[in-house]
Each structure stands twice: as structure tokens, then as C-alpha cells.
Design an enzyme around this catalytic site. Structure first.
Site, PDB file in Angstrom:
ATOM      1  CG  ASP A  32      -1.932   1.087   1.245  1.00 39.88           C
ATOM      2  OD1 ASP A  32      -2.080   1.768   0.214  1.00 39.88           O
ATOM      3  OD2 ASP A  32      -2.589   1.261   2.288  1.00 39.88           O
ATOM      4  CG  ASP A 126      -3.302   3.742  -3.039  1.00 32.35           C
ATOM      5  OD1 ASP A 126      -4.390   3.254  -3.370  1.00 32.35           O
ATOM      6  OD2 ASP A 126      -3.128   4.329  -1.954  1.00 32.35           O
ATOM      7  CD  GLU A 127      -5.446  -1.323  -0.217  1.00 34.67           C
ATOM      8  OE1 GLU A 127      -5.533  -1.871   0.899  1.00 34.67           O
ATOM      9  OE2 GLU A 127      -6.303  -0.520  -0.651  1.00 34.67           O
TER      10      GLU A 127
END
Length: 466
Positions: A32, A126-127
Site C-alpha cells: 500500500d 495504490d494498493e
């Protein structure tokens, strides 16, 4: 992250007892990026490094999308109204999102993940989860997991300039909790067999699905940690929290999570939901939250190059009653204006006067057909503030104030990339009263000078996002 991508069969994959054999090595990674949007802005704007940065809708109805860690120290958090964020941290730089840049950086990060695993399950820009067992014939040792996580972090920083937190364990649950514990720039690997000891001392709120109301019920019977929840009998948990919900959380408290990392299954819906720290009954505030969620859903929809026909709004009331309202369009869309308008209308169909503890917006009926013409304007109708707004707290934001300004053809927004014929590339710090203030710097330059121009200056133009 609060973004959810649902897949066929996902709902029943966690049961009160493991249906399949649990992993015996820490081969599931959760990665993350730390404060993604704000971190990208600090990376690209040297003058903002080390200072509070808040990204989101800048108008009076705007909502915080991401706050840098410097801003979080003042209590600013995602989904907070921008009005409250400005009151808590007035010295912050308030910027409109640059979604084209975030998508480009996300593509770089996902490519890096793919170098380390053939199974990467993105959750948002983003993860992602990674299954590192797919690239090894032998079980993954704790030392090997640590080394792989370290190399991922180093590669992401080298390529993007961003820090990323990585957790590893024998399940998605353990990996996700591990990645959250040492943010920012964290690395935590839970050795095989140590899951119970790892989870036991943590607050019960670390378990996904334990919001304030559930936590209060548990606290009333003396359950404050995950270990104390696991010590209850399954029937006690079911009686206390409801049959399905109680057994589900009880299983997670034991670390029983056999969900697979799946990279190639077709998504059936994309959604975003938030559980509030305190129940909300104010219709205006709920409308603001729903608008922001609609924008985040469309952002994730576009990240997966998808469109959808059915828009839904999920509302969980104070008494845990969960209501869903949905509407189906005649054709798929990824137009944020359409989704936002329909989500607001669906919200009005629910009586929220008693208070709302959770709200969500989702899109289903997905297809890979995309309205490409909408990408011509990456702002896509999102509220990013208008003329007269000046970013606060950023050095040099004060613009000269004059009357009778010339009309501007460009709605300059704080954070926007621009280029000046004489001074080169920079970004908008603020605008208003016919003037725009620009700081001339880029990711690869030192902190740059600030200059102000009439907003119709023929030498100043919007720039291609870097």
C-alpha cells in the site's frame, strides 16, 4: 484503503471455520503506497515536501481524498469535509487531484509488483495483494518474504520516488493488518504459526468490519482486543453481534482467512464505502460524502478501464439496518457527473433522519467498453474549486487583488500543472480576482520561485501532466 472490488464467489470465501487448508508460510503480501495522492504531489512539488498537503474537492462542498502524514497530525483524514480540514490545518496546501498523474504512477507500481509475482490482485490505484508462492517451488520462509518485501519497497522508491508499506502473512487478513501497523514506509512479516500471537494484543477495531458500534458492543462485555474476541465461543460471538456477522468476525479473530489472491477474475462491481467515527444525520453532509464517493468509484472504475450500468447506494443506519437503493442506466458509463447525480438522487430515497453509521456507492453491470471521449478532461466534472479560491498556507500563495479582471478562458485550480513561455513549467498555487499565482518548480528541480500573472496571460498555458 476503503475501496472495494467485488468478485464472483468472494462473499462466501470466509467462513466460521476454514473450508480449505490455510497456508503454512507468509506468502501473501499486501502493499500500500503511503498517502498516495498527497505523496505524489509532494514528490512533484519540492516546496511541499515536509509540509501538510491535502488533496480533494476544493469547493465549499468538497471532501478530503488524501491527507499527507504532516496533515494527519492535525486530525485531517480521508472523507472529512474540506471545510473541517481547513479549520483543523489552515496552513496546509490544498490541491485539486491530478488523476492522470495518479493513474500513470499506479501503472508503474503495478508493473513492479508483476516483476515479483504472477498473481497480483489490485484493490485500487495504490494498493494490491501479491501471492509470492507462485514464483517459488518451496514454501516461502520468513527471511525470504522479508527480502522480497524489501526489494519491492526499494524498486518502488527507485522508480517512482514514493514510499510503500508492505505486510506479509499466511492470509490476506494478516498481510493487510501487518502492512498498516508500521506506516509510513513500513515492513512487517508475520512468521507462519505466529498469527494468533500477532493478532491477539491488537485492538479489536483492527479487524475489517469492526466499526464504532460493533466495537462498543464488544467493549460493553469486556472485549477490547482481538485475542479477547477469539476467546469467546462461536455461539457467544453470534449472540452478541448477530449470527452471520458475529461468526464472521470470530473466525477472523482466529486468523481464519483462506481467500486466494486472484488476478484474472472478472470484476462484477466496484464500490467504495466508509464507516463513520460518529453517526451522521445531517442530509447536507451525507450528500457531500456521497458525491465524493461517486468520484472515487469512477476513478477506480477508470483505473480498471471499465464502465458500468447500475449505480447503487448502500446505507447502514444507527440500528444496523442496511438499506440499498439502485438504478440502472440504458448504457454503461464512466461519466463522473452521471454517477454523482444518480447517487445523490438515490440517497434521497432513504430516510436517514435517525443517523447513518456507514455509507457506500457502487457500480455494477460492468463492461470493458469505456467512453473514451470523457478522458479529454481528466477533471471529469469533479468539484475542484473555481475562480476566487486561493490555496492556503503554501508559501507565496497571496495573489495581487485588483478589480475588473479580464475574463479567463482557463479555470486555474491549485495544484494544476502549467507552463509559461518564458519561465517554463510550474504549478498553480492559487487564483482569484483575475490573477493566478504560479510556483516554477518540478520534481527534479530545487524549490522554485513564485510569480503572479493575470489569469488571461497569453504566455501561460495548462501543461501536459508529467
Amino acid at each position: 484503503m476503503d475501496g472495494i472490488v467485488s468478485w464472483p464467489g468472494e462473499e462466501s470465501s470466509i467462513t466460521s471455520r476454514p473450508a480449505r487448508r490455510l497456508r503454512t508460510s507468509p506468502s501473501v503480501l499486501h502493499a500500500d503506497v503511503d498517502a498516495f495522492y498527497a505523496a505524489v504531489e509532494q514528490r512533484d512539488k519540492p516546496s511541499l515536501r515536509g509540509h501538510p498537503v491535502i488533496v480533494g474537492g476544493l469547493g465549499p462542498r468538497g471532501v478530503v481524498a488524501t491527507a499527507s502524514y504532516e496533515a494527519r497530525r492535525y486530525g485531517v483524514r480521508s472523507a472529512m469535509s474540506m471545510v473541517e480540514a481547513r479549520a483543523r490545518c489552515p496552513q496546509a496546501a490544498f490541491l485539486a487531484p491530478r488523476f492522470a498523474v495518479y493513474r500513470a504512477v499506479s501503472a508503474q507500481i503495478m508493473d513492479i509488483f508483476a516483476e515479483f509475482s504472477a498473481l497480483v490482485e489490485p484493490l485500487s490505484l495504490d494498493e494490491a495483494y501479491l501471492d509470492i508462492a507462485t514464483s517459488a517451488h518451496e514454501p516461502i520462509s520468513t527471511e525470504a518474504a522479508v527480502e522480497i518485501a524489501r526489494r519491492i519497497k526499494e524498486k518502488v522508491r527507485a522508480v517512482t520516488g514514493l514510499s510503500i508499506s508492505v505486510g506479509a502473512g499466511n492470509s490476506k487478513l494478516v498481510a493487510k493488518i501487518a502492512s498498516d501497523l508500521d506506516k509510513p514506509d513500513g515492513l512487517r512479516v508475520v512468521p507462519a504459526g505466529a498469527e494468533a500471537d500477532f493478532l491477539a494484543p491488537l485492538p479489536v477495531t483492527r479487524i475489517p468490519g469492526v466499526g464504532p458500534a460493533t466495537a462498543a458492543r464488544l467493549h460493553n462485555v469486556g472485549v477490547h482486543t482481538i485475542g479477547e474476541l477469539a476467546a469467546l465461543s462461536e455461539e457467544e460471538a453470534a449472540n452478541l453481534l448477530g449470527r452471520a456477522h458475529g461468526r464472521h468476525l470470530w473466525a477472523l479473530a482466529h486468523g481464519w482467512d483462506d481467500r486466494a489472491v486472484c488476478a484474472d477474475r472478472a470484476a462484477k462491481s466496484v464500490s467504495v464505502e466508509d464507516t463513520f467515527d460518529q453517526d451522521i444525520a445531517d442530509p447536507g453532509r451525507l450528500r457531500i460524502v456521497v458525491r465524493a464517493m461517486a468520484e472515487r468509484v469512477v476513478e477506480r472504475l477508470r483505473a480498471h478501464t471499465l464502465s458500468g450500468r447500475t449505480i447503487s447506494v448502500k446505507v447502514r443506519l444507527t440500528d444496523f439496518t442496511t438499506l440499498t437503493r439502485s438504478a440502472t442506466l440504458p448504457a454503461p458509463t464512466d461519466d463522473v457527473r452521471v454517477v454523482r447525480r444518480l447517487a445523490e438522487r438515490l440517497l434521497t430515497e432513504v430516510d436517514t433522519s435517525s443517523g447513518v453509521r456507514l455509507i457506500g456507492v457502487g457500480i455494477s453491470g460492468l463492461t470493458d467498453w469505456v467512453q473514451l471521449n470523457l478522458f479529454a478532461d481528466d477533471r471529469g466534472g469533479r468539484p475542484t474549486g473555481g475562480a476566487g479560491e486561493v490555496s492556503t498556507g503554501t508559501p507565496g500563495t497571496a495573489s495581487p487583488m485588483h478589480t475588473d479582471p479580464p475574463a479567463s478562458a482557463v479555470p486555474w485550480t491549485p495544484g494544476q500543472d502549467v507552463v509559461h513561455r518564458r519561465y517554463g513549467p510550474g504549478w498553480v498555487q492559487g487564483s482569484g480576482r483575475g490573477w493566478v499565482t504560479v510556483r516554477f518548480e518540478t520534481r527534479d528541480t530545487p524549490v522554485g520561485p513564485v510569480r503572479s500573472f493575470r489569469d488571461a496571460d497569453p504566455e501561460l498555458h495548462p501543461a501536459e501532466s508529467p
